[in-house]
Design a protein around this motif. Structure first.
Motif, PDB file in Angstrom:
ATOM      1  N   ARG A 109     -16.759  45.128  14.775  1.00  0.00           N
ATOM      2  CA  ARG A 109     -17.776  44.766  15.537  1.00  0.00           C
ATOM      3  C   ARG A 109     -18.381  43.250  15.425  1.00  0.00           C
ATOM      4  O   ARG A 109     -18.817  42.548  16.363  1.00  0.00           O
ATOM      5  N   TYR A 110     -17.979  42.301  14.473  1.00  0.00           N
ATOM      6  CA  TYR A 110     -18.065  41.177  14.241  1.00  0.00           C
ATOM      7  C   TYR A 110     -16.997  40.393  14.747  1.00  0.00           C
ATOM      8  O   TYR A 110     -17.304  39.137  14.689  1.00  0.00           O
ATOM      9  N   LYS A 111     -16.085  40.667  15.404  1.00  0.00           N
ATOM     10  CA  LYS A 111     -14.830  40.011  15.795  1.00  0.00           C
ATOM     11  C   LYS A 111     -15.417  38.958  16.701  1.00  0.00           C
ATOM     12  O   LYS A 111     -15.129  37.810  16.706  1.00  0.00           O
ATOM     13  N   ASP A 112     -16.048  39.376  17.929  1.00  0.00           N
ATOM     14  CA  ASP A 112     -16.465  38.541  19.113  1.00  0.00           C
ATOM     15  C   ASP A 112     -17.848  38.078  18.896  1.00  0.00           C
ATOM     16  O   ASP A 112     -18.455  37.584  19.806  1.00  0.00           O
ATOM     17  N   LYS A 113     -18.688  38.896  17.839  1.00  0.00           N
ATOM     18  CA  LYS A 113     -20.163  38.562  17.883  1.00  0.00           C
ATOM     19  C   LYS A 113     -20.460  38.611  16.305  1.00  0.00           C
ATOM     20  O   LYS A 113     -21.062  39.463  15.734  1.00  0.00           O
ATOM     21  N   PRO A 114     -20.362  37.313  15.815  1.00  0.00           N
ATOM     22  CA  PRO A 114     -20.621  37.279  14.438  1.00  0.00           C
ATOM     23  C   PRO A 114     -22.216  37.366  14.284  1.00  0.00           C
ATOM     24  O   PRO A 114     -23.111  37.437  15.132  1.00  0.00           O
ATOM     25  N   PRO A 115     -22.625  37.804  13.050  1.00  0.00           N
ATOM     26  CA  PRO A 115     -23.937  37.801  12.803  1.00  0.00           C
ATOM     27  C   PRO A 115     -24.874  36.635  13.041  1.00  0.00           C
ATOM     28  O   PRO A 115     -24.458  35.450  13.066  1.00  0.00           O
ATOM     29  N   ASP A 116     -26.224  37.167  13.909  1.00  0.00           N
ATOM     30  CA  ASP A 116     -27.093  36.175  14.349  1.00  0.00           C
ATOM     31  C   ASP A 116     -28.217  35.965  13.268  1.00  0.00           C
ATOM     32  O   ASP A 116     -29.078  36.872  12.982  1.00  0.00           O
ATOM     33  N   PHE A 117     -27.767  34.946  12.520  1.00  0.00           N
ATOM     34  CA  PHE A 117     -28.743  34.764  11.167  1.00  0.00           C
ATOM     35  C   PHE A 117     -30.467  34.663  11.618  1.00  0.00           C
ATOM     36  O   PHE A 117     -31.049  35.000  11.101  1.00  0.00           O
ATOM     37  N   ALA A 118     -30.491  33.935  12.762  1.00  0.00           N
ATOM     38  CA  ALA A 118     -31.873  33.773  13.401  1.00  0.00           C
ATOM     39  C   ALA A 118     -32.494  34.834  13.400  1.00  0.00           C
ATOM     40  O   ALA A 118     -33.496  35.103  13.206  1.00  0.00           O
ATOM     41  N   TYR A 119     -31.787  35.438  14.433  1.00  0.00           N
ATOM     42  CA  TYR A 119     -32.327  36.966  14.752  1.00  0.00           C
ATOM     43  C   TYR A 119     -32.589  37.980  13.414  1.00  0.00           C
ATOM     44  O   TYR A 119     -33.839  38.684  13.087  1.00  0.00           O
ATOM     45  N   LEU A 120     -31.577  37.961  12.406  1.00  0.00           N
ATOM     46  CA  LEU A 120     -32.024  38.966  11.238  1.00  0.00           C
ATOM     47  C   LEU A 120     -32.857  38.291  10.226  1.00  0.00           C
ATOM     48  O   LEU A 120     -33.603  39.030   9.778  1.00  0.00           O
ATOM     49  N   ALA A 121     -32.986  36.887  10.447  1.00  0.00           N
ATOM     50  CA  ALA A 121     -34.068  36.373   9.584  1.00  0.00           C
ATOM     51  C   ALA A 121     -35.587  36.680  10.229  1.00  0.00           C
ATOM     52  O   ALA A 121     -36.447  37.082   9.243  1.00  0.00           O
ATOM     53  N   SER A 122     -35.660  36.783  11.441  1.00  0.00           N
ATOM     54  CA  SER A 122     -36.852  37.132  11.908  1.00  0.00           C
ATOM     55  C   SER A 122     -37.376  38.762  11.820  1.00  0.00           C
ATOM     56  O   SER A 122     -38.472  38.961  12.096  1.00  0.00           O
ATOM     57  N   MET A 168     -16.865  30.881  10.969  1.00  0.00           N
ATOM     58  CA  MET A 168     -15.880  31.985  10.870  1.00  0.00           C
ATOM     59  C   MET A 168     -14.865  31.966  11.774  1.00  0.00           C
ATOM     60  O   MET A 168     -14.608  32.352  12.842  1.00  0.00           O
ATOM     61  N   SER A 169     -14.024  30.916  11.067  1.00  0.00           N
ATOM     62  CA  SER A 169     -12.951  30.275  11.750  1.00  0.00           C
ATOM     63  C   SER A 169     -11.594  31.199  12.248  1.00  0.00           C
ATOM     64  O   SER A 169     -10.871  31.066  13.102  1.00  0.00           O
ATOM     65  N   LEU A 170     -11.310  32.485  11.469  1.00  0.00           N
ATOM     66  CA  LEU A 170     -10.369  33.282  11.484  1.00  0.00           C
ATOM     67  C   LEU A 170     -10.966  34.665  12.207  1.00  0.00           C
ATOM     68  O   LEU A 170     -10.089  35.596  12.082  1.00  0.00           O
ATOM     69  N   ASN A 171     -12.039  34.588  12.835  1.00  0.00           N
ATOM     70  CA  ASN A 171     -12.571  36.064  13.473  1.00  0.00           C
ATOM     71  C   ASN A 171     -11.959  36.383  14.538  1.00  0.00           C
ATOM     72  O   ASN A 171     -11.489  37.488  14.908  1.00  0.00           O
ATOM     73  N   LYS A 172     -10.995  35.589  15.274  1.00  0.00           N
ATOM     74  CA  LYS A 172     -10.150  35.738  16.277  1.00  0.00           C
ATOM     75  C   LYS A 172      -8.802  36.829  15.858  1.00  0.00           C
ATOM     76  O   LYS A 172      -8.459  37.472  16.419  1.00  0.00           O
ATOM     77  N   SER A 173      -8.592  36.667  14.499  1.00  0.00           N
ATOM     78  CA  SER A 173      -7.614  37.527  13.868  1.00  0.00           C
ATOM     79  C   SER A 173      -8.309  38.958  13.203  1.00  0.00           C
ATOM     80  O   SER A 173      -7.353  39.375  12.423  1.00  0.00           O
ATOM     81  N   MET A 174      -9.442  39.072  13.276  1.00  0.00           N
ATOM     82  CA  MET A 174     -10.105  40.175  12.869  1.00  0.00           C
ATOM     83  C   MET A 174      -9.625  41.571  13.523  1.00  0.00           C
ATOM     84  O   MET A 174      -8.859  41.312  14.740  1.00  0.00           O
ATOM     85  N   HIS A 175      -9.623  42.645  13.036  1.00  0.00           N
ATOM     86  CA  HIS A 175      -9.349  43.666  13.465  1.00  0.00           C
ATOM     87  C   HIS A 175     -10.096  43.945  14.959  1.00  0.00           C
ATOM     88  O   HIS A 175     -11.145  43.808  15.071  1.00  0.00           O
ATOM     89  N   PRO A 176      -9.242  44.380  16.127  1.00  0.00           N
ATOM     90  CA  PRO A 176     -10.194  44.652  17.064  1.00  0.00           C
ATOM     91  C   PRO A 176     -11.171  45.209  17.571  1.00  0.00           C
ATOM     92  O   PRO A 176     -11.882  45.055  18.177  1.00  0.00           O
ATOM     93  N   ARG A 177     -11.287  46.204  16.577  1.00  0.00           N
ATOM     94  CA  ARG A 177     -12.393  47.113  16.605  1.00  0.00           C
ATOM     95  C   ARG A 177     -13.708  46.844  15.840  1.00  0.00           C
ATOM     96  O   ARG A 177     -14.634  47.237  15.635  1.00  0.00           O
ATOM     97  N   PRO A 203     -18.043  42.242   7.081  1.00  0.00           N
ATOM     98  CA  PRO A 203     -16.876  42.142   7.891  1.00  0.00           C
ATOM     99  C   PRO A 203     -15.608  42.353   7.407  1.00  0.00           C
ATOM    100  O   PRO A 203     -14.880  43.048   7.956  1.00  0.00           O
ATOM    101  N   LEU A 204     -15.081  41.776   6.224  1.00  0.00           N
ATOM    102  CA  LEU A 204     -14.232  41.952   5.613  1.00  0.00           C
ATOM    103  C   LEU A 204     -13.616  43.513   5.234  1.00  0.00           C
ATOM    104  O   LEU A 204     -12.650  43.959   5.505  1.00  0.00           O
ATOM    105  N   ARG A 205     -14.557  44.315   4.802  1.00  0.00           N
ATOM    106  CA  ARG A 205     -14.615  45.639   4.231  1.00  0.00           C
ATOM    107  C   ARG A 205     -14.114  46.580   5.532  1.00  0.00           C
ATOM    108  O   ARG A 205     -13.502  47.583   5.351  1.00  0.00           O
ATOM    109  N   LEU A 206     -14.978  46.051   6.532  1.00  0.00           N
ATOM    110  CA  LEU A 206     -14.890  46.826   7.968  1.00  0.00           C
ATOM    111  C   LEU A 206     -13.405  46.762   8.539  1.00  0.00           C
ATOM    112  O   LEU A 206     -13.140  47.866   8.986  1.00  0.00           O
TER     113      LEU A 206
END
Length: 492
Positions: free
Chosen positions: A12-25, A1-10, A80-83
């Motif tokens: 929730r995925y800006k600094d914490k992208p989805p954890d696929f391993a946790y979601l899969a578990s 997610m190379s452009l995440n630093k340019s996401m809206h500051p609010r 994330p984009l819709r958010l």
């Protein structure tokens, strides 16, 4: 997610992208689409529609408590984009917790904007849809999340945007409208033929969506123009009109259309997620609304402008000091003063306006105004003039001349003198004494000369002008001139 630093500051995925391993578990339906790469990292194949749908449904369930169903043959939104869009609407209308009414034009099967806006902020939505399948899924998604009291999904005729949807409730003023319009004009454009720069990498995710969701006559440009024309009739029925755009090139003509129509308040923004960029346009007929600045402009203003710089080492500085008396500088001058004097001489030769300005005790500062480019191809101009002199007729032996000999000698001497000036090929201009008095200029900058232990650092800070490349060229010329003085002292 190379452009995440340019996401809206609010977001929730800006600094914490989805954890696929946790979601899969936690979610078996998502787990079957996750695989582990050689580095042991959980990965998802975004080329598979089933995997993209599983991620969207899982994120909505995990982070927002929403349960939705989406058919594979309809558009699968990325959360994330819709958010980003939701948060930008929050910025436009100035609040998250107040009672707000919005319209989602073409809500899609997921009904994602109304579901996010209602669950996060308690917003009331009128969600319109022209496609039968999308309408049925959107209605069920609202009902199964028990949000029917906040979201009303309505089926509207084909090509209906705002006018027909607002025939009822004439007294209601909506705070905003949102729209994710069909980006493409035809099937070829949807596949990237003649619409995608060949240098760009291919899309990293699959393109899903029904015909009415991704294609419209004239593409997104004509679609949004229709919304603009509806807004010219509705005007203050909505406080903010907004649309997402899939192509940056659509932004300028749409802003020009709004300008031609005399719309008083216009702004735009960028939405970033992974390798995906989207743009959004908003406009209002209300004079009291606050217009957020485009984030790209904010980033440019907030970004510290690193100056151009070069370092003169101790041996070079000593040599410049030893020769400083030749250009009127005291022999016992400080290293910073000696370097400054050499720079002032060079700037004077170039006809670059400059003056000393107040600064710290251990440094010197010059304010520069460049009116014309006199530092490019100086060496080439000197060579050309030297070649020209060599080709001139010379006086015959014994004092006799061929043709106009005396005049030629006189002209040759004058041209040799001109060669000492790098500006001899430029048109002579009368320049004001003060750099601040110049109205037409290439650029203005601040030159700082300061001591760093036994070395001297020179920094050039941009102030204003037409082209920073010209300042870069001047910086290189000044550095090379000082080094040339050391290698070829004056008088040699």
């Amino acid at each position: 997610m190379s452009l995440n630093k340019s996401m809206h500051p609010r977001n929730r995925y800006k600094d914490k992208p989805p954890d696929f391993a946790y979601l899969a578990s936690k979610y078996p339906d998502f787990e079957k689409h996750v695989h582990t790469n050689l580095a042991g990292r959980a990965m998802l194949n975004f080329k598979e529609p089933e995997a993209v749908r599983a991620l969207t449904c899982t994120l909505l369930k995990e982070d927002f408590g929403l349960t939705i169903d989406i058919p594979l043959e309809r558009l699968i939104p990325t959360v994330p984009l819709r958010l980003n869009y939701i948060h930008w609407v929050e910025d436009l209308i100035g609040g998250q917790g107040e009672l707000r009414r919005g319209i989602d034009i073409g809500t899609g099967a997921s009904c994602i904007y109304p579901l996010l806006g209602a669950s996060m902020n308690g917003w009331h939505y009128l969600a319109t849809e022209v496609d039968d399948i999308c309408f049925d899924y959107a209605t069920r998604n609202v009902e199964q999340n028990r949000l029917s009291d906040l979201i009303k999904v309505v089926k509207v005729p084909q090509k209906t945007l705002l006018m027909d949807a607002l025939k009822e409730d004439l007294g209601v003023v909506y705070d905003f409208c949102m729209c994710n319009p069909p980006f493409f004009a035809n099937q070829l454009e949807a596949k990237g033929v003649n619409s995608r720069n060949s240098r760009r990498p291919p899309p990293s995710s699959v393109n899903t969506g029904g015909v009415t969701e991704i294609m419209a006559e004239g593409g997104e440009l004509e679609f949004v123009k229709r919304i603009i024309h509806d807004s010219l009739q509705l005007k203050t029925r909505l406080r903010w009109y907004s649309c997402m755009l899939g192509k940056k090139c659509s932004l300028a003509p749409l802003k020009e259309e709004l300008r031609k129509q005399g719309v008083p308040k216009v702004t735009h923004t960028e939405f970033c997620q992974g390798r995906t960029m989207r743009w959004a346009l908003a406009w209002s007929f209300y004079g009291d609304v606050t217009v957020p600045s485009p984030p790209s402009k904010k980033r440019k203003l907030e970004k510290s402008r690193k100056p151009l710089s070069f370092l003169l080492l101790k041996p070079t500085v000593k040599e410049l000091q030893s020769q400083a008396s030749l250009i009127g500088c005291p022999s016992n001058a400080r290293p910073v003063d000696a370097v400054t004097t050499w720079l002032e001489k060079t700037l004077t030769d170039l006809k670059v306006l400059h003056k000393r300005v107040p600064c710290g005790r251990k440094e010197q500062s010059l304010f520069l105004t460049a009116v014309e480019n006199t530092w490019i191809h100086v060496r080439q101009r000197r060579r050309d003039r030297g070649r020209h002199l060599r080709e001139l007729p010379r006086a015959a032996p014994g004092g006799t001349t061929t043709g106009q000999g005396p005049h030629i000698e006189e002209r040759g001497a004058q041209e040799e003198a001109d060669m000492e000036s790098p500006t001899s090929t430029t048109v002579a201009v009368t320049l004001p004494q003060s750099p601040g008095a110049v109205q037409h200029f290439l650029f203005k900058c601040l030159l700082n000369i300061k001591a760093e232990e036994q070395d001297v650092a020179v920094e050039i800070h941009w102030v204003e002008g037409l082209n920073k490349d010209l300042m870069n060229q001047l910086c290189t010329y000044l550095k090379n001139t000082l080094l040339r003085v050391v290698v070829q002292p004056l008088g040699t």
